[in-house]
Design a protein around this motif. Structure first.
Motif, PDB file in Angstrom:
ATOM      1  N   CYS A 126      89.568  30.035  54.021  1.00  0.00           N
ATOM      2  CA  CYS A 126      89.772  29.514  52.672  1.00  0.00           C
ATOM      3  C   CYS A 126      89.965  28.001  52.775  1.00  0.00           C
ATOM      4  O   CYS A 126      90.675  27.534  53.667  1.00  0.00           O
ATOM      5  N   ILE A 149      91.773  26.115  51.142  1.00  0.00           N
ATOM      6  CA  ILE A 149      93.171  25.720  50.945  1.00  0.00           C
ATOM      7  C   ILE A 149      94.073  26.332  52.011  1.00  0.00           C
ATOM      8  O   ILE A 149      94.899  25.665  52.613  1.00  0.00           O
ATOM      9  N   CYS A 150      93.900  27.658  52.234  1.00  0.00           N
ATOM     10  CA  CYS A 150      94.865  28.377  53.075  1.00  0.00           C
ATOM     11  C   CYS A 150      94.428  28.494  54.536  1.00  0.00           C
ATOM     12  O   CYS A 150      95.179  28.991  55.366  1.00  0.00           O
ATOM     13  N   HIS A 208      89.767  34.074  46.848  1.00  0.00           N
ATOM     14  CA  HIS A 208      91.016  34.376  47.571  1.00  0.00           C
ATOM     15  C   HIS A 208      91.979  35.112  46.629  1.00  0.00           C
ATOM     16  O   HIS A 208      92.920  34.538  46.100  1.00  0.00           O
ATOM     17  N   CYS A 248      95.522  31.997  47.196  1.00  0.00           N
ATOM     18  CA  CYS A 248      95.646  30.850  46.307  1.00  0.00           C
ATOM     19  C   CYS A 248      94.749  30.939  45.073  1.00  0.00           C
ATOM     20  O   CYS A 248      94.838  30.104  44.181  1.00  0.00           O
TER      21      CYS A 248
END
Ligand SMILES: Cc1cc2nc3c(=O)[nH]c(=O)nc-3n(C[C@H](O)[C@H](O)[C@H](O)COP(=O)(O)OP(=O)(O)OC[C@H]3O[C@@H](n4cnc5c(N)ncnc54)[C@H](O)[C@@H]3O)c2cc1C
Ligand SMILES: [Zn+2]
Lengths: 407, 86
Positions: free
Chosen positions: B7, B9-10, B59, B63
């Protein structure tokens, strides 16, 4: 491999440079199509082209469940005929297909599901297929091992009982159809990969294989889960298909305890007891498209949890084997059968997802008629690819599935 | 088959946290002069590549981002780029 016996489908032959018909994929649908082309239409100059060995795909990996209690008026007659054909084929092929018509019990876990089952049952009954609704107590009488108490995740409200369905030995169908087709002159070429389909002026002209080029005017691609990728790769025809790995497993053998196929939509789990005594159980598909054919701990856990809830006597029983195969899913859970549309002489039969075993005999029979006469039999008309463009998807599931496969 | 997805972001997470969002099909077709064929192609049709494809993921248990990755459908491994885009 080490046996001196020659296979039921004859000795290995040299690939010729031309055939009347070339069938790509050595699974059930092409074996059945070849058998019926030869038997019903006198077309015998046929090559089945199989990359690995016959039965490598879904044909040898499925959980062998047969039934004719689908939801729509278009699907039921095709599946009914397939179901009626098992005893006929056993005789005709002179090969024991081990049809065990033990009946299917489809568990319902809510009042809404019971209502949906009523509609499905009405459709079945309208088409002369035996199917009825029973309550939880009656289900328990049929399968005493069932847990019908309220303290499970999805308590059982009742079931749809379909007595004429059951189990057929899938390998026997592969071998029996191969034998029947070969006796009539069909050639089965294993370890031969189809690489390309040649066309000229909108007509099929050839198939290129790993063993040479074949001239032919008719080609059928019916290669189970591999079909959509092959059809797009070879002819640039995109299909509304998602290819997903689907898994199944068997437990250690047990004394007889399950004399019907039991399935549950809510638990995403179905099970039957094989003649060897194993509990064979199938899971749902992987939630993302892939061609891996691999199994996962995720589904072993899922199956164990589901089975222990509605068949609690299985607690502590061990899984012995697990495997995966491919399911080619369409958005309306119905197959695509099509011919002479994109190219004269090009036919396809795919999108059978996880229901291509039970349907192979009748689908093969009508596909053979389609190819021999170049006229689409009425039975297959609803399954044309055009339905997606016309937005006439079949209601095989109550809610339209978006395969982004989350259901 | 084990699957991890990265991901934006994650970072790299267990594949079961995500929802598959379909093959990348380019921009939504313009509604002006849109034919049923072109619309059907956009809505339903897939390439079904046995190999690397560009695809969408969401996701879901994370997020909430939507993003694309390249993945080999025969191994489930993420790869840098599709052959064609190299
Ligand atoms: C785990 C599992 C459980 C299932 N359970 C059921 C069930 O209970 N009931 C039911 O009705 N259905 C079930 N199915 C679905 C059913 O097995 C399939 O729909 C059906 O077998 C597919 O059709 P087929 O047999 O004609 O093709 P397959 O057997 O899949 O044959 C495809 C063949 O094409 C070959 N091939 C691929 N590429 C090429 C190439 N380039 N050239 C030549 N050959 C090629 C492959 O080697 C393969 O042998 C299940 C499937 C799986 C995986
Ligand atoms: Zn995230």
């Amino acid at each position: 491999m080490f046996s001196k016996q020659k296979p039921l489908w004859g000795k290995k032959k040299k690939l010729k440079s031309s055939y009347d018909v070339v069938l790509i994929g050595g699974g059930l649908h092409n074996l059945a199509t070849a058998y019926y082309l030869a038997k019903n239409h006198g077309v015998t100059d046929i090559a089945i082209i199989e990359k690995n060995f016959i039965g490598f795909g879904g044909a040898g990996r499925n959980t062998a469940i047969v039934r004719a209690n689908q939801r729509t008026q278009h699907n039921v007659p095709l599946y009914k005929e397939a179901l009626d054909l098992w005893p006929v084929l056993t005789k005709e092929l002179d090969y024991n297909l081990m049809f065990n018509n033990c009946g299917n019990l489809n568990l319902m876990h809510s009042e809404a599901a019971m209502k949906a089952a009523r509609t499905t049952i009405s459709t079945a009954q309208f088409h002369g297929v035996e199917s009825h609704l029973i309550d939880a107590k009656e289900a328990k009488e049929l399968v005493p091992a069932l847990n019908i108490s309220d303290d499970i995740t999805f308590p059982i409200h009742g079931a749809m009982f379909h007595p004429p369905g059951g189990i057929v030995r899938h390998d026997a169908v592969v071998w029996g159809l191969a034998k029947g087709a070969a006796e009539k002159g069909v050639e089965i070429h294993q370890q031969t990969e189809a690489l390309a389909v040649g066309t000229k002026n909108g007509k099929v002209t050839s198939v290129t294989t790993s063993e040479g080029v074949i001239n032919t005017k008719q080609v059928l691609i019916s290669a189970g889960g591999y079909s959509a990728g092959l059809i797009n790769g070879m002819l640039g025809i995109k299909l509304p298909i998602s290819v997903l790995t689907i898994q199944a497993m068997v437990t250690q053998p047990l004394k007889p305890l399950l004399n019907h196929v039991v399935s549950s939509g809510a638990y995403h789990c179905y099970a039957n007891q094989t003649l060897k005594g194993e509990i064979a159980t199938g899971a749902h598909m992987d939630p993302w498209p892939n061609y891996t054919n691999l199994s996962t701990a995720h589904f072993i856990k899922h199956q164990a949890e589901a089975l222990c809830e509605f068949l609690p006597c299985l607690k502590g029983v061990r899984f012995m084997r697990i495997w995966g195969g491919l399911a080619d899913m369409t958005p309306d859970m119905a197959p695509i059968l099509e011919g002479n549309n994109h190219f004269d002489g090009f036919f396809m039969n795919c999108g059978w997802g996880y229901f291509g075993f039970k349907s192979c005999s009748s689908a093969g029979k009508y596909m053979a008629e389609y190819m021999a006469t170049n006229h689409c039999p009425d039975m297959l008309k609803p399954f044309a690819l055009k339905r997606y463009e016309e937005h006439k998807l079949m209601g095989e599931t109550a809610a339209l599935v978006s395969y982004s496969p989350d259901n | 088959m084990a699957l991890t997805i990265t991901c934006p972001i994650c970072g790299k997470r267990n594949g079961y946290e995500f929802k598959f969002g379909g093959e990348e099909r380019g921009p939504r077709p313009d509604e002006k002069d849109l034919t049923p064929e072109a619309w059907c192609d956009y809505v339903h049709m897939n390439n079904c590549v046995a190999g690397v494809q560009k695809e969408w993921w969401f996701h879901r248990d994370g997020c909430g981002s939507w993003f694309t990755i390249h993945r080999d459908t025969t191994t489930n491994f993420e790869v840098e780029k599709a052959e064609a885009e190299k």
